[in-house]
Design a protein around this motif. Structure first.
Motif, PDB file in Angstrom:
ATOM      1  N   ALA A  31       0.904  -1.215   0.070  1.00 35.45           N
ATOM      2  CA  ALA A  31      -0.003  -0.021   0.155  1.00 35.45           C
ATOM      3  C   ALA A  31       1.066   1.210  -0.049  1.00 35.45           C
ATOM      4  O   ALA A  31       0.692   1.944  -0.744  1.00 35.45           O
ATOM      5  N   LEU A  32       1.933   1.268   0.669  1.00 32.23           N
ATOM      6  CA  LEU A  32       2.825   2.277   0.922  1.00 32.23           C
ATOM      7  C   LEU A  32       3.539   2.713  -0.698  1.00 32.23           C
ATOM      8  O   LEU A  32       3.689   3.552  -1.046  1.00 32.23           O
ATOM      9  N   ALA A  33       3.915   1.569  -1.247  1.00 29.74           N
ATOM     10  CA  ALA A  33       4.616   1.445  -2.553  1.00 29.74           C
ATOM     11  C   ALA A  33       3.777   1.929  -3.516  1.00 29.74           C
ATOM     12  O   ALA A  33       4.066   2.972  -4.355  1.00 29.74           O
ATOM     13  N   GLY A  37       3.580   4.786  -6.551  1.00 30.43           N
ATOM     14  CA  GLY A  37       3.894   4.377  -7.806  1.00 30.43           C
ATOM     15  C   GLY A  37       4.963   3.229  -7.916  1.00 30.43           C
ATOM     16  O   GLY A  37       5.503   3.242  -8.931  1.00 30.43           O
ATOM     17  N   LEU A  38       5.152   2.419  -6.855  1.00 26.80           N
ATOM     18  CA  LEU A  38       6.485   1.561  -6.891  1.00 26.80           C
ATOM     19  C   LEU A  38       6.190   0.323  -6.570  1.00 26.80           C
ATOM     20  O   LEU A  38       6.919  -0.569  -6.291  1.00 26.80           O
ATOM     21  N   GLU A  39       4.791  -0.271  -6.707  1.00 28.20           N
ATOM     22  CA  GLU A  39       4.610  -1.604  -6.657  1.00 28.20           C
ATOM     23  C   GLU A  39       5.299  -2.673  -7.431  1.00 28.20           C
ATOM     24  O   GLU A  39       5.660  -3.746  -6.938  1.00 28.20           O
ATOM     25  N   ASP A  40       5.686  -2.367  -8.624  1.00 28.26           N
ATOM     26  CA  ASP A  40       6.462  -3.294  -9.415  1.00 28.26           C
ATOM     27  C   ASP A  40       7.727  -3.588  -9.007  1.00 28.26           C
ATOM     28  O   ASP A  40       8.293  -4.317  -8.968  1.00 28.26           O
TER      29      ASP A  40
END
Length: 124
Positions: A31-33, A37-40
């Protein structure tokens, strides 16, 4: 299970504490990522792991030795989570655990000693 009444329940609770909390922590991390926009990128880092931290007991004393640096970082994580309106309690709990290892700063200790330190409440 051999060893007396309560052993199986204690084992179930010990494993559940890791299994369920680690999944909740993963959700909060994603959720923080996601907020940035850093999930990948987080997934790419995670895919580099091939084993479970629960199976890597030799690493626990190393965490204890580094905890003096990591506890403040976890307080920063809690702050970032708070700013993103995400739960902070897991990060704060991690910091509290690491603060119990304050006396282990950069020391080479055995697993048993690292675990014993967790039972000692730090002086404030």
């Amino acid at each position: 299970m051999a060893g007396g009444v309560g052993k199986a329940s204690a084992l179930k609770l010990a494993y559940s504490s890791y299994q369920k909390t680690s999944r909740a922590l993963a959700a909060v991390a994603y959720a923080l990522a996601n907020n940035h926009g850093l999930e990948d990128e987080l997934l790419d880092i995670a895919k580099g792991r091939t084993t479970s931290y629960l199976a890597e007991t030799a690493y626990i004393p190393k965490v204890a030795a580094r905890a003096w640096r990591w506890a403040p970082e976890m307080r920063e994580v809690a702050s970032a989570l708070r700013e993103a309106s995400l739960p902070t309690e897991l990060a704060e709990a991690s910091a509290s655990v690491m603060e119990r290892w304050a006396n282990c700063r950069d020391q080479s200790i055995e697993l048993g000693e690292a675990l014993a330190q967790l039972h000692e409440v730090p002086e404030e």
